[in-house]
Write a protein that holds these residues in place. Structure first.
Motif, PDB file in Angstrom:
ATOM      1  N   ILE A 271      14.735 -14.965   1.068  1.00 14.72           N
ATOM      2  CA  ILE A 271      14.040 -14.263   2.145  1.00 14.72           C
ATOM      3  C   ILE A 271      15.020 -13.275   2.770  1.00 14.72           C
ATOM      4  O   ILE A 271      15.957 -13.666   3.466  1.00 14.72           O
ATOM      5  CB  ILE A 271      13.519 -15.230   3.227  1.00 14.72           C
ATOM      6  CG1 ILE A 271      12.749 -16.404   2.596  1.00 14.72           C
ATOM      7  CG2 ILE A 271      12.656 -14.477   4.239  1.00 14.72           C
ATOM      8  CD1 ILE A 271      11.508 -16.012   1.856  1.00 14.72           C
ATOM      9  N   LEU A 272      14.835 -12.002   2.484  1.00 14.57           N
ATOM     10  CA  LEU A 272      15.675 -10.968   3.085  1.00 14.57           C
ATOM     11  C   LEU A 272      15.272 -10.825   4.549  1.00 14.57           C
ATOM     12  O   LEU A 272      14.082 -10.810   4.874  1.00 14.57           O
ATOM     13  CB  LEU A 272      15.489  -9.650   2.345  1.00 14.57           C
ATOM     14  CG  LEU A 272      16.495  -8.534   2.643  1.00 14.57           C
ATOM     15  CD1 LEU A 272      17.887  -8.911   2.172  1.00 14.57           C
ATOM     16  CD2 LEU A 272      16.045  -7.236   1.984  1.00 14.57           C
ATOM     17  N   ASP A 273      16.260 -10.708   5.451  1.00  8.76           N
ATOM     18  CA  ASP A 273      15.923 -10.733   6.869  1.00  8.76           C
ATOM     19  C   ASP A 273      16.160  -9.425   7.614  1.00  8.76           C
ATOM     20  O   ASP A 273      15.649  -9.247   8.716  1.00  8.76           O
ATOM     21  CB  ASP A 273      16.702 -11.846   7.577  1.00  8.76           C
ATOM     22  CG  ASP A 273      18.208 -11.597   7.552  1.00  8.76           C
ATOM     23  OD1 ASP A 273      18.824 -11.850   6.492  1.00  8.76           O
ATOM     24  OD2 ASP A 273      18.756 -11.145   8.563  1.00  8.76           O
ATOM     25  N   PHE A 274      16.938  -8.475   7.008  1.00 12.36           N
ATOM     26  CA  PHE A 274      17.247  -7.256   7.754  1.00 12.36           C
ATOM     27  C   PHE A 274      17.461  -6.099   6.793  1.00 12.36           C
ATOM     28  O   PHE A 274      17.674  -6.292   5.603  1.00 12.36           O
ATOM     29  CB  PHE A 274      18.491  -7.466   8.631  1.00 12.36           C
ATOM     30  CG  PHE A 274      18.489  -6.643   9.888  1.00 12.36           C
ATOM     31  CD1 PHE A 274      17.554  -6.873  10.882  1.00 12.36           C
ATOM     32  CD2 PHE A 274      19.419  -5.641  10.089  1.00 12.36           C
ATOM     33  CE1 PHE A 274      17.539  -6.121  12.048  1.00 12.36           C
ATOM     34  CE2 PHE A 274      19.420  -4.888  11.252  1.00 12.36           C
ATOM     35  CZ  PHE A 274      18.479  -5.125  12.236  1.00 12.36           C
ATOM     36  N   TRP A 275      17.432  -4.899   7.354  1.00 12.62           N
ATOM     37  CA  TRP A 275      17.389  -3.672   6.573  1.00 12.62           C
ATOM     38  C   TRP A 275      18.783  -3.097   6.353  1.00 12.62           C
ATOM     39  O   TRP A 275      19.054  -1.949   6.704  1.00 12.62           O
ATOM     40  CB  TRP A 275      16.521  -2.639   7.298  1.00 12.62           C
ATOM     41  CG  TRP A 275      15.083  -3.019   7.478  1.00 12.62           C
ATOM     42  CD1 TRP A 275      14.040  -2.624   6.695  1.00 12.62           C
ATOM     43  CD2 TRP A 275      14.511  -3.819   8.514  1.00 12.62           C
ATOM     44  NE1 TRP A 275      12.862  -3.137   7.175  1.00 12.62           N
ATOM     45  CE2 TRP A 275      13.113  -3.875   8.288  1.00 12.62           C
ATOM     46  CE3 TRP A 275      15.045  -4.505   9.619  1.00 12.62           C
ATOM     47  CZ2 TRP A 275      12.253  -4.580   9.126  1.00 12.62           C
ATOM     48  CZ3 TRP A 275      14.178  -5.214  10.438  1.00 12.62           C
ATOM     49  CH2 TRP A 275      12.808  -5.242  10.190  1.00 12.62           C
ATOM     50  N   LYS A 276      19.678  -3.851   5.728  1.00  9.66           N
ATOM     51  CA  LYS A 276      21.025  -3.331   5.490  1.00  9.66           C
ATOM     52  C   LYS A 276      21.767  -4.246   4.509  1.00  9.66           C
ATOM     53  O   LYS A 276      21.378  -5.390   4.278  1.00  9.66           O
ATOM     54  CB  LYS A 276      21.810  -3.220   6.802  1.00  9.66           C
ATOM     55  CG  LYS A 276      22.031  -4.555   7.498  1.00  9.66           C
ATOM     56  CD  LYS A 276      22.647  -4.410   8.897  1.00  9.66           C
ATOM     57  CE  LYS A 276      24.033  -3.847   8.848  1.00  9.66           C
ATOM     58  NZ  LYS A 276      24.695  -3.882  10.176  1.00  9.66           N
ATOM     59  N   ASP A 277      22.838  -3.704   3.938  1.00 13.32           N
ATOM     60  CA  ASP A 277      23.812  -4.488   3.148  1.00 13.32           C
ATOM     61  C   ASP A 277      23.169  -5.275   2.005  1.00 13.32           C
ATOM     62  O   ASP A 277      23.492  -6.437   1.782  1.00 13.32           O
ATOM     63  CB  ASP A 277      24.585  -5.458   4.048  1.00 13.32           C
ATOM     64  CG  ASP A 277      25.346  -4.757   5.143  1.00 13.32           C
ATOM     65  OD1 ASP A 277      25.779  -3.608   4.922  1.00 13.32           O
ATOM     66  OD2 ASP A 277      25.509  -5.343   6.234  1.00 13.32           O
ATOM     67  N   TYR A 278      22.296  -4.647   1.253  1.00 16.36           N
ATOM     68  CA  TYR A 278      21.547  -5.387   0.239  1.00 16.36           C
ATOM     69  C   TYR A 278      22.462  -5.984  -0.835  1.00 16.36           C
ATOM     70  O   TYR A 278      22.464  -7.192  -1.060  1.00 16.36           O
ATOM     71  CB  TYR A 278      20.497  -4.485  -0.404  1.00 16.36           C
ATOM     72  CG  TYR A 278      19.587  -3.797   0.595  1.00 16.36           C
ATOM     73  CD1 TYR A 278      18.938  -4.525   1.589  1.00 16.36           C
ATOM     74  CD2 TYR A 278      19.385  -2.427   0.552  1.00 16.36           C
ATOM     75  CE1 TYR A 278      18.105  -3.904   2.510  1.00 16.36           C
ATOM     76  CE2 TYR A 278      18.547  -1.794   1.462  1.00 16.36           C
ATOM     77  CZ  TYR A 278      17.924  -2.531   2.441  1.00 16.36           C
ATOM     78  OH  TYR A 278      17.107  -1.904   3.349  1.00 16.36           O
ATOM     79  N   SER A 279      23.217  -5.141  -1.509  1.00 19.69           N
ATOM     80  CA  SER A 279      24.055  -5.643  -2.611  1.00 19.69           C
ATOM     81  C   SER A 279      25.107  -6.630  -2.111  1.00 19.69           C
ATOM     82  O   SER A 279      25.432  -7.600  -2.807  1.00 19.69           O
ATOM     83  CB  SER A 279      24.737  -4.469  -3.318  1.00 19.69           C
ATOM     84  OG  SER A 279      23.781  -3.633  -3.936  1.00 19.69           O
ATOM     85  N   ARG A 280      25.645  -6.387  -0.918  1.00 19.72           N
ATOM     86  CA  ARG A 280      26.699  -7.266  -0.392  1.00 19.72           C
ATOM     87  C   ARG A 280      26.215  -8.695  -0.214  1.00 19.72           C
ATOM     88  O   ARG A 280      27.002  -9.645  -0.273  1.00 19.72           O
ATOM     89  CB  ARG A 280      27.209  -6.716   0.948  1.00 19.72           C
ATOM     90  CG  ARG A 280      28.428  -7.465   1.481  1.00 19.72           C
ATOM     91  CD  ARG A 280      28.879  -6.896   2.809  1.00 19.72           C
ATOM     92  NE  ARG A 280      27.866  -7.052   3.850  1.00 19.72           N
ATOM     93  CZ  ARG A 280      27.641  -8.191   4.508  1.00 19.72           C
ATOM     94  NH1 ARG A 280      28.340  -9.284   4.211  1.00 19.72           N
ATOM     95  NH2 ARG A 280      26.728  -8.245   5.452  1.00 19.72           N
TER      96      ARG A 280
END
Length: 347
Positions: A100-109
């Motif tokens: 579950i992705l929670d925020f709009w940043k740092d995807y690959s990290r």
């Protein structure tokens, strides 16, 4: 026999997103095992949960999976390696994984500790919206692994929670809450002037032309420690016209938000909590942000201004806040549940 689901989350952002699904998962009859980190255990205080360290080794991940024997693993995407070690181990054991992705940043990290590249993603990822998916595709995430669901915590926050608070405010004051964050988290490494000082300079100038005193409360991010730099600024700018107070770690965010008339911050999930409570919320743009995050803040009604004294003063003098938009961030919980149910029924 009902399906067994292991939920694991560490950081508050992921904890809020994943824990928002618990009630609905229980209603569907799934057997749940919950592993929560130090800063997230409070989200499941009425339920039995095991403690999850931020960083674990592969053997510890194997032991957790052996103890729970889940049909499905559901995790957040925290900065530590614990959730990823569980995902690595789950893949080797042929256990399905939903993130579950929670925020709009740092995807690959967020997959930094994966034993596979994001191009070869092994998890099904629930993402917030089309722009998020588009940005992740640009980072080479495989399209067939990304499911647009919405954000379950924002769904709960804007569409299910009741925010009726009646805290008293100091008469004659402009009550302001500042939501601090570690500067490295928001992408600032080298700076000449701390962004908080710019806000303080603007507030100090505002007091010269106003009949209101300012009551400013500074709330640190859960992962942030009070630095000497921040402490010195609080002491330097505190005066009869601007009373500055540091909120303790045990201070309840919702009570702080309710007490305030305006909330300033950079870009954190707490700003969405503020606007959901119908508080005027202003994002100080100190670094470029992804288009998806900017659009999400605009959708929520969060004002975004460049962080300089003139813009902050104009913001204070020209209040254009009309309230929270209606019917936003809907169906995140339902859509995530659909993805989870689908994964559990696929052989």
């Amino acid at each position: 026999m009902s399906k067994k689901v292991l939920l694991a989350f560490d950081d508050p952002g992921g904890g809020l997103a994943v824990s928002s699904l618990i009630e609905s998962l229980e209603e569907k009859g799934f057997q749940l095992n919950i592993y929560a980190g130090k800063l997230s255990r409070g989200f499941v205080k009425n339920l039995h949960s095991q403690y999850l360290e931020s960083n674990i080794i592969s053997n510890e991940a194997n032991e957790i999976l052996l103890a729970c024997s889940p049909d499905l693993l559901i995790t957040g995407t925290s900065a530590g390696n614990a959730e990823q070690e569980l995902r690595n181990s789950a893949y080797k054991k042929n256990i399905k994984s939903v993130v579950i992705l929670d925020f709009w940043k740092d995807y690959s990290r967020r997959w930094l500790y994966a034993d596979y590249k994001v191009e070869h993603l092994k998890d099904t990822v629930c993402v917030m919206d089309y722009l998020t998916k588009k940005e992740m595709l640009e980072e080479k995430f495989p399209e067939n692994k990304l499911e647009i669901t919405g954000q379950p915590y924002l769904d709960r926050l804007f569409n299910f929670e009741n925010h009726n608070f009646n805290a008293d405010q100091k008469a004659g004051n402009l009550n302001i809450l500042f939501l601090s964050q570690p500067l490295n988290i928001i992408g600032i490494k080298d700076y000449k002037i701390h962004p908080f000082k710019i806000l303080l300079d603007a507030l100090k100038e505002y007091t010269y032309g106003s009949d209101k005193k300012i009551s400013l409360i500074v709330k640190l991010h859960p992962t942030e420690e009070l630095t000497s730099e921040l402490d010195n600024l609080i002491n330097e700018y505190g005066s009869d016209l601007m009373q500055i107070e540091y909120a303790g770690k045990d201070a309840q965010l919702k009570e702080l938000i309710n007490y305030s008339q305006i909330v300033f911050g950079y870009n954190t999930i707490a700003m969405f909590e503020s606007i959901a409570m119908n508080k005027r919320t202003v994002s100080l743009k100190v670094v470029p942000v992804k288009e998806s995050l900017e659009q999400a803040m605009i959708t929520a009604g969060i004002e975004i201004i460049d962080s300089n004294i003139k813009n902050i003063l104009n913001c204070l003098l020209k209040n254009s806040f009309t309230g929270v938009p209606k019917k936003i961030f809907q169906n995140g919980i339902r859509n995530c549940l659909n993805v989870i149910s689908k994964e559990l029924t696929i052989n």
